[in-house]
Write a protein that holds these residues in place. Structure first.
Motif, short mmCIF file in Angstrom:
data_model
loop_
_atom_site.label_atom_id
_atom_site.label_comp_id
_atom_site.label_asym_id
_atom_site.label_seq_id
_atom_site.Cartn_x
_atom_site.Cartn_y
_atom_site.Cartn_z
N MET A 198 0.99 -1.14 0.00
CA MET A 198 -0.01 -0.07 -0.04
C MET A 198 0.82 1.35 -0.07
O MET A 198 2.05 1.40 0.53
N THR A 199 0.44 2.19 -0.83
CA THR A 199 1.12 3.47 -0.83
C THR A 199 0.39 4.40 -0.31
O THR A 199 -0.70 4.55 -0.39
N GLU A 200 1.23 5.37 0.37
CA GLU A 200 0.65 6.75 1.13
C GLU A 200 1.32 7.90 0.72
O GLU A 200 2.38 7.82 0.60
N GLN A 201 0.49 8.94 0.15
CA GLN A 201 0.95 10.05 -0.20
C GLN A 201 0.13 11.14 0.56
O GLN A 201 -1.10 11.22 0.70
N THR A 202 0.73 12.30 0.65
CA THR A 202 0.05 13.28 1.51
C THR A 202 0.32 14.79 0.74
O THR A 202 1.59 15.09 -0.02
N TRP A 203 -0.71 15.44 0.55
CA TRP A 203 -0.54 16.84 0.11
C TRP A 203 -1.33 17.73 1.13
O TRP A 203 -1.93 17.46 2.01
N THR A 204 -1.33 19.26 0.52
CA THR A 204 -1.89 20.29 1.28
C THR A 204 -2.94 20.82 0.75
O THR A 204 -2.93 21.36 -0.61
N VAL A 205 -4.15 20.71 1.38
CA VAL A 205 -5.48 21.52 0.36
C VAL A 205 -5.80 22.88 1.06
O VAL A 205 -5.74 23.02 2.35
N THR A 206 -5.76 23.97 0.40
CA THR A 206 -6.29 25.11 1.19
C THR A 206 -7.65 25.43 0.68
O THR A 206 -8.33 24.97 -0.02
N GLY A 207 -8.34 26.32 1.54
CA GLY A 207 -9.58 26.86 1.27
C GLY A 207 -10.69 26.03 2.04
O GLY A 207 -11.92 26.37 2.03
N MET A 208 -10.30 25.14 2.74
CA MET A 208 -11.59 24.29 3.52
C MET A 208 -11.78 24.93 4.70
O MET A 208 -10.62 25.45 5.62
N THR A 209 -13.01 25.32 5.08
CA THR A 209 -13.21 25.85 6.63
C THR A 209 -13.99 25.05 7.34
O THR A 209 -14.32 25.50 8.71
N CYS A 210 -14.61 23.94 6.79
CA CYS A 210 -15.59 23.19 7.83
C CYS A 210 -15.68 21.95 7.29
O CYS A 210 -15.08 21.24 6.41
N GLN A 211 -16.40 20.94 8.11
CA GLN A 211 -16.63 19.70 7.79
C GLN A 211 -17.37 19.31 6.44
O GLN A 211 -17.07 18.32 5.94
N HIS A 212 -18.01 19.99 6.17
CA HIS A 212 -18.76 20.02 4.95
C HIS A 212 -17.58 19.96 3.45
O HIS A 212 -17.49 19.30 2.52
N CYS A 213 -16.67 21.14 3.88
CA CYS A 213 -15.22 20.96 2.85
C CYS A 213 -14.70 19.72 2.89
O CYS A 213 -14.26 19.18 1.90
N VAL A 214 -14.27 19.23 4.43
CA VAL A 214 -13.64 17.95 4.49
C VAL A 214 -14.40 16.79 3.86
O VAL A 214 -13.75 15.88 2.78
N ALA A 215 -15.73 16.81 3.67
CA ALA A 215 -16.74 15.69 2.94
C ALA A 215 -16.57 15.62 1.48
O ALA A 215 -16.38 14.62 0.81
N SER A 216 -16.41 16.94 1.00
CA SER A 216 -16.59 17.12 -0.33
C SER A 216 -14.82 16.81 -1.05
O SER A 216 -15.02 16.21 -2.05
N VAL A 217 -13.85 17.06 -0.48
CA VAL A 217 -12.59 16.68 -0.88
C VAL A 217 -12.86 14.90 -0.63
O VAL A 217 -12.08 14.64 -1.68
N THR A 218 -13.08 14.73 0.36
CA THR A 218 -12.99 13.18 0.64
C THR A 218 -13.86 12.38 -0.39
O THR A 218 -13.24 11.64 -1.03
N GLU A 219 -14.71 12.84 -0.67
CA GLU A 219 -15.52 12.13 -1.90
C GLU A 219 -15.03 12.32 -3.16
O GLU A 219 -14.99 11.31 -3.92
N GLU A 220 -14.79 13.44 -3.48
CA GLU A 220 -14.18 13.69 -4.92
C GLU A 220 -12.65 12.87 -5.05
O GLU A 220 -12.75 12.40 -5.98
N VAL A 221 -11.86 12.92 -3.97
CA VAL A 221 -10.77 12.27 -4.09
C VAL A 221 -11.00 10.56 -4.06
O VAL A 221 -10.15 10.01 -4.79
#
Length: 68
Positions: free
Chosen positions: A1-24
């Motif tokens: 298993m491979t693990e990669q980490t990036w930084t996302v900007t512009g998120m302000t709430c749990q809805h933002c987290v859910a949107s990014v999680t769903e799309e990725v």
């Protein structure tokens, strides 16, 4: 298993987290997605390395920016 980490900007709430999680999570090959709102860290676990451009496109589709 491979693990990669990036930084996302512009998120302000749990809805933002859910949107990014769903799309990725829809990127082919992605098995697990973890997003930390406080730090903006996006961690992707997959069987093989995922193309950064695919992750960037998914994050932008969610309405945010991938740093780097």
């Amino acid at each position: 298993m491979t693990e990669q980490t990036w930084t996302v900007t512009g998120m302000t709430c749990q809805h933002c987290v859910a949107s990014v999680t769903e799309e990725v999570g829809e990127v082919p090959g992605v098995r697990e997605v973890a997003v930390d709102l406080a730090s903006g860290a996006l961690t992707v676990r997959s069987d093989a390395p995922v193309a950064p451009d695919a992750v960037r496109a998914a994050v932008e589709e969610a309405g945010y920016q991938l740093v780097g």
